[in-house]
Design a protein around this motif. Structure first.
Motif, PDB file in Angstrom:
ATOM      1  N   LEU A  70       0.802  -1.188  -0.107  1.00 13.97           N
ATOM      2  CA  LEU A  70      -0.127   0.006  -0.121  1.00 13.97           C
ATOM      3  C   LEU A  70       0.753   1.392   0.024  1.00 13.97           C
ATOM      4  CD1 LEU A  70      -2.859  -1.013   2.486  1.00 13.97           C
ATOM      5  CD2 LEU A  70      -2.898  -0.983  -0.039  1.00 13.97           C
ATOM      6  N   GLN A  71       1.912   1.195   0.645  1.00 18.45           N
ATOM      7  CA  GLN A  71       2.748   2.332   0.513  1.00 18.45           C
ATOM      8  C   GLN A  71       3.391   2.821  -0.412  1.00 18.45           C
ATOM      9  OE1 GLN A  71       5.234   0.891   4.024  1.00 18.45           O
ATOM     10  NE2 GLN A  71       4.736   2.637   5.367  1.00 18.45           N
ATOM     11  N   THR A  72       3.717   1.699  -1.235  1.00 20.76           N
ATOM     12  CA  THR A  72       4.251   2.085  -2.806  1.00 20.76           C
ATOM     13  C   THR A  72       3.206   2.582  -3.639  1.00 20.76           C
ATOM     14  OG1 THR A  72       4.191   0.025  -3.318  1.00 20.76           O
ATOM     15  CG2 THR A  72       6.315   0.628  -2.461  1.00 20.76           C
ATOM     16  N   THR A  73       1.936   2.736  -3.361  1.00 19.05           N
ATOM     17  CA  THR A  73       0.964   3.198  -4.464  1.00 19.05           C
ATOM     18  C   THR A  73       0.749   4.723  -3.981  1.00 19.05           C
ATOM     19  OG1 THR A  73      -0.877   2.886  -2.730  1.00 19.05           O
ATOM     20  CG2 THR A  73      -0.423   1.014  -4.149  1.00 19.05           C
ATOM     21  N   LEU A  74      -0.304   5.333  -4.358  1.00 22.14           N
ATOM     22  CA  LEU A  74      -0.486   6.518  -4.346  1.00 22.14           C
ATOM     23  C   LEU A  74      -1.310   7.167  -2.856  1.00 22.14           C
ATOM     24  CD1 LEU A  74      -1.525   7.703  -7.875  1.00 22.14           C
ATOM     25  CD2 LEU A  74       0.906   8.083  -6.633  1.00 22.14           C
ATOM     26  N   LEU A  75      -1.646   5.877  -2.003  1.00 22.62           N
ATOM     27  CA  LEU A  75      -2.087   6.170  -0.944  1.00 22.62           C
ATOM     28  C   LEU A  75      -1.055   6.835  -0.010  1.00 22.62           C
ATOM     29  CD1 LEU A  75      -3.880   2.767  -0.177  1.00 22.62           C
ATOM     30  CD2 LEU A  75      -5.228   4.844  -0.781  1.00 22.62           C
ATOM     31  N   THR A  76      -1.698   7.953   0.763  1.00 24.43           N
ATOM     32  CA  THR A  76      -0.720   8.613   1.543  1.00 24.43           C
ATOM     33  C   THR A  76      -0.610   7.817   3.167  1.00 24.43           C
ATOM     34  OG1 THR A  76      -2.387  10.040   2.532  1.00 24.43           O
ATOM     35  CG2 THR A  76      -1.286  10.946   0.609  1.00 24.43           C
TER      36      THR A  76
ATOM     37  N   ALA B   4      11.960   1.669  -4.754  1.00 22.72           N
ATOM     38  CA  ALA B   4      10.584   1.559  -4.429  1.00 22.72           C
ATOM     39  C   ALA B   4      10.128   2.813  -3.684  1.00 22.72           C
ATOM     40  CB  ALA B   4      10.140   0.354  -4.203  1.00 22.72           C
ATOM     41  N   THR B   5      10.907   3.626  -3.429  1.00 20.58           N
ATOM     42  CA  THR B   5      10.319   4.688  -2.463  1.00 20.58           C
ATOM     43  C   THR B   5      10.113   4.340  -0.825  1.00 20.58           C
ATOM     44  OG1 THR B   5       8.157   4.873  -2.659  1.00 20.58           O
ATOM     45  CG2 THR B   5       9.195   5.799  -4.215  1.00 20.58           C
ATOM     46  N   LEU B   6      10.814   3.325  -0.525  1.00 21.56           N
ATOM     47  CA  LEU B   6      10.542   2.876   0.932  1.00 21.56           C
ATOM     48  C   LEU B   6      11.463   3.248   1.761  1.00 21.56           C
ATOM     49  CD1 LEU B   6       8.777  -0.650   0.026  1.00 21.56           C
ATOM     50  CD2 LEU B   6       7.727   1.594   0.963  1.00 21.56           C
TER      51      LEU B   6
ATOM     52  N   ARG C 127       6.098   6.993  -7.361  1.00 16.98           N
ATOM     53  CA  ARG C 127       5.120   5.873  -6.906  1.00 16.98           C
ATOM     54  C   ARG C 127       4.159   5.932  -8.262  1.00 16.98           C
ATOM     55  NH1 ARG C 127       4.549   7.345  -0.652  1.00 16.98           N
ATOM     56  NH2 ARG C 127       6.603   6.487  -0.236  1.00 16.98           N
TER      57      ARG C 127
ATOM     58  N   TRP D 299       6.275  -2.294  -8.477  1.00 18.54           N
ATOM     59  CA  TRP D 299       7.128  -2.986  -7.528  1.00 18.54           C
ATOM     60  C   TRP D 299       6.626  -4.296  -7.504  1.00 18.54           C
ATOM     61  CZ3 TRP D 299       7.222  -2.996  -1.740  1.00 18.54           C
ATOM     62  CH2 TRP D 299       8.289  -3.497  -1.443  1.00 18.54           C
TER      63      TRP D 299
ATOM     64  N   TRP E  84      -3.183  -9.790   0.885  1.00 18.13           N
ATOM     65  CA  TRP E  84      -4.571 -10.303   1.885  1.00 18.13           C
ATOM     66  C   TRP E  84      -5.170 -11.488   1.533  1.00 18.13           C
ATOM     67  CZ3 TRP E  84      -3.484  -5.742  -1.298  1.00 18.13           C
ATOM     68  CH2 TRP E  84      -2.989  -4.618  -0.579  1.00 18.13           C
TER      69      TRP E  84
ATOM     70  N   ALA F  83      -6.328   2.157  -5.058  1.00 15.56           N
ATOM     71  CA  ALA F  83      -5.181   2.650  -4.295  1.00 15.56           C
ATOM     72  C   ALA F  83      -4.299   3.720  -5.094  1.00 15.56           C
ATOM     73  CB  ALA F  83      -4.144   1.725  -3.588  1.00 15.56           C
ATOM     74  N   TYR F  84      -4.407   3.528  -6.433  1.00 20.10           N
ATOM     75  CA  TYR F  84      -3.811   4.217  -7.520  1.00 20.10           C
ATOM     76  C   TYR F  84      -4.690   5.268  -7.727  1.00 20.10           C
ATOM     77  CZ  TYR F  84       0.746   1.737  -7.683  1.00 20.10           C
ATOM     78  OH  TYR F  84       1.866   1.192  -7.383  1.00 20.10           O
ATOM     79  N   ARG F  85      -5.756   5.554  -7.172  1.00 21.27           N
ATOM     80  CA  ARG F  85      -6.542   6.547  -7.694  1.00 21.27           C
ATOM     81  C   ARG F  85      -7.422   6.446  -8.768  1.00 21.27           C
ATOM     82  NH1 ARG F  85      -2.928  11.661  -5.634  1.00 21.27           N
ATOM     83  NH2 ARG F  85      -2.642  11.037  -3.393  1.00 21.27           N
TER      84      ARG F  85
END
Lengths: 361, 322
Positions: free
Chosen positions: A92-98, B68-70, B93, B98, B106, B121-123
């Protein structure tokens, strides 16, 4: 933070929970337990002379709050670190969700489940309302305060779940935190009496020491059969030195307690008149006690000239202050907002520092 | 696709450069006293599949987490389509897909629901999310698994779901950590085809893997990392491969005659079960050797390189390992 993001996370969480846990059984057990306790209380207390309604309401509300304090922390206490352990948080963190979407979404979903538990117990609260003369506003008001306290409990669990890597640690910390609020506040309140007590002159209306000294005694100092029993006419306005506990300096510990907040928030009670006693009412007693604690040391003259005769001055009612639940609500609002803010901060990526044993993905 | 790419270019005045793809320069990352990535630099260009190979613990996964911006690198810079994952994570993102190694999912959701959730989640709106989901299910042959719960999927099926998740928002940069592990042969071939077609669309693809033979078939370039450092970056280019010394394996119906022939012609060889292996300097020499053997009447049944160029380079780069 966006509505769409929060809804996405909350929907995901609810779907996950609805399918992985045995909610129907848990809710049924909860229902039966609350039903059993309420029914037994009713049977035990309802007589022709005394309506059991107010007592039922107190017992049921406290039961529901107490049980919720046990169940609700488990909804969130392992939420974030559990997801991390299962390797689904980073997804979830790597998606566009803040981070705010993720945390608020989790908060909303767990609160929704807590409200289901509250909803299941509401028939009993409404029964209590019908059984005794409790106003509709009181039931709704108390339900709102309960719901709010549960939301804060969810937020506290969520914050702890972002603080530790292990789910066991965050669960233990969350329960300790709740114990601190429920028991810790009361224990610290009573244990800090010695910090706020002074030797002070207090006024009283009663029998002076000189009266007792003027009475004849036997050789061994025991009262002689010739001694006179004092009467109202012997009472004087006097002062003596006593330990006075200034609870007005520590009363603020009490509204940190969820039970005190819920008890004090129940509106529409005649709090000053203790004579209208209609049975066991823990919420009423807590509310009276807490407000008296806020009012602090009683400056009034002690009435000790009681000889059981008609016309004797009655014991003074406890001192009252304004309601203390607004302070409790403000404290819980700050606590919940702080916990949510912390949880959001701790879910932010990319991270610079990783605590020992933490996985990202 | 060209429309997409022009949209990816940042507005003028942004800090991003106009370069697409992945640029990693002298990146370093330590976890406490453990230096996971010491000094890695690499370039992955749009339209190419770049392989990231290295032994266990070489820092591949850590590098991918930074991409991956983590994770913030301690030192060095990263640019993905010109954006910095540390200061512009949102921009990055939106562009990366990734696929982590050993990820979870889940359990209670079906494959289709997982993809709907990720799309949301990607809007994406519900309509777009459903359309993309169906397209990806089709592309990765997940259609018949779509209504199964993720919990009951096999490891290989989960890998395919992971790839589907990474592709749902049509990213321009793909970061795949061990995508082929657990896949059956058919799925591997399909994965290879998917990656090639993505590259052909102009996407940048970075794949980390241990399965060197697979990578050799799909990758344009390989970056070899060991002990947190880039040891070699090579093009898996046919011309270059043709001149590299490599081992060739020869099987013959006349093994004794083959061995004595090699001995007589001073060709160094070693026995490998029923076959022999010889070191040959490039394709040209190999072809000549085969012609000579056949001309002398030795019946050859198999004549093939015994290890890939990538494998050879990998072994050379990591041979100092204890």
């Amino acid at each position: 933070m966006s509505l769409h993001g929060i809804r996405t996370v909350a929907g995901l969480e609810l779907k996950q929970r609805a399918r992985t846990s045995r909610w129907p059984i848990v809710l049924l057990l909860w229902f039966l337990f609350v039903a059993g306790v309420t029914f037994l209380s009713y049977k035990a207390l309802n007589t022709a002379a005394i309506k059991a309604g107010p007592t039922l309401y107190d017992v049921t509300t406290f039961l529901v709050l107490g049980l919720s304090m046990l169940v609700v922390p488990s909804l969130t206490a392992t939420s974030v670190n559990g997801d991390r352990e299962a390797g689904v948080l980073a997804t979830l963190q790597t998606t566009l969700l803040t981070p705010a979407d993720i945390i608020v979404g989790k908060l909303v979903s767990s609160w929704a489940i807590a409200l289901v538990f509250l909803g299941v117990s509401s028939p009993f609260l409404i029964w209590a309302w019908i059984a005794g003369g409790i106003g509709f506003g009181q039931v709704v008001g108390s339900l709102l305060v309960l719901a709010f306290v549960l939301a804060v409990t969810c937020a506290i669990g969520l914050a702890f779940s972002t603080l530790t890597a292990r789910t066991v640690a965050s669960a233990v910390l969350t329960y300790l935190g709740m114990a601190g609020l429920v028991f810790g506040t009361v224990i610290v309140f009573f244990m800090s009496f010695f910090l706020v007590q002074n030797r002070e002159q207090v006024r009283y209306y009663g029998i002076p020491d000189s009266f007792w000294q003027s009475q004849p005694t036997n050789a061994d100092g025991s009262p002689s059969p010739d001694a006179v029993v004092p009467t109202v006419g012997d009472c004087r306005h006097l002062t003596r030195e006593e330990n006075v506990i200034h609870t007005e300096r520590i009363w603020w510990l009490l509204p940190m307690n969820p039970f005190v907040v819920v008890a004090d928030a129940a509106p529409g009670r005649v709090l000053t008149n203790r004579d209208v006693y209609t049975g066991f009412q823990p919420m009423r007693e807590i509310s009276i006690g807490a407000r008296a604690a806020r009012a602090g040391a009683d400056p009034r003259e002690r009435q000790e000239c009681n000889f059981g005769n008609p016309g004797d001055p009655a014991e003074l009612p406890p001192l009252q202050s304004g309601p203390i639940y607004p302070y409790g609500l403000a404290f819980y609002l700050a606590l919940g907002a702080g916990a949510t803010w912390l949880a959001i901060r701790r879910t932010r990526t990319p991270v610079t520092r990783l605590p020992n044993g933490t996985r990202i993905a | 696709m060209t429309g997409d790419q022009s949209a990816q270019q940042p507005a003028s005045g942004g800090t991003a450069t106009a370069v697409g793809g992945i640029e990693v320069a002298s990146v370093r990352r330590a976890f406490g006293s453990v230096l996971a990535v010491d000094d890695i630099s690499l370039t992955a260009r749009p339209g190419e599949v770049t392989a990231l190979v290295g032994p266990n613990g070489a820092g591949k996964t850590t590098l991918l987490l930074m991409l991956a911006t983590l994770l913030v690198p301690d030192h060095g810079t990263i640019r993905i389509d010109g954006f910095d994952p540390v200061t512009q994570p949102g921009e990055v993102r939106a562009r990366i897909g990734w696929m982590p190694d050993g990820f979870g999912t889940w359990d209670a959701l079906t494959v289709r629901e997982v993809l709907h959730t990720i799309a949301a989640a990607y809007r994406m709106g519900p309509v777009e999310a459903r359309a993309r989901t169906e397209a990806i299910l089709e592309l990765l042959h997940l259609g018949d698994l779509a209504d199964r719960r993720a919990r009951v999927l096999s490891r290989g099926q989960k890998q395919r779901l992971g790839l589907a998740r990474a592709l749902i928002h049509d990213p321009s940069v793909l970061l795949l950590d061990e995508p082929a592990s657990g896949l059956d042969p058919r799925s591997r071939i399909e994965l290879r085809d998917v990656l090639r077609s993505m590259a052909a669309e102009g996407k940048t693809i970075l794949v980390s893997s241990h399965i060197l033979t697979e990578l050799q078939e799909v990758a344009d370039r390989a970056v070899i990392v060991a002990r947190g450092r880039t040891t070699e970056s090579q093009t898996l280019d046919a011309v270059e491969l043709a001149t590299t010394v490599g081992s060739w394996r020869i099987t013959s119906l006349d093994p004794d005659r083959l061995r004595s022939w090699l001995h007589d012609h001073h060709v160094p060889w070693r026995a490998e079960l029923a076959a022999v292996e010889v070191e040959v300097g490039g394709d040209e020499q190999a072809a000549r050797l085969l012609a000579d053997l056949v001309a002398d009447g030795i019946r050859i049944t198999a004549f093939a390189p015994s290890q890939g160029a990538l494998e050879a380079a990998y072994l050379a780069a990591t041979e100092d390992r204890q």
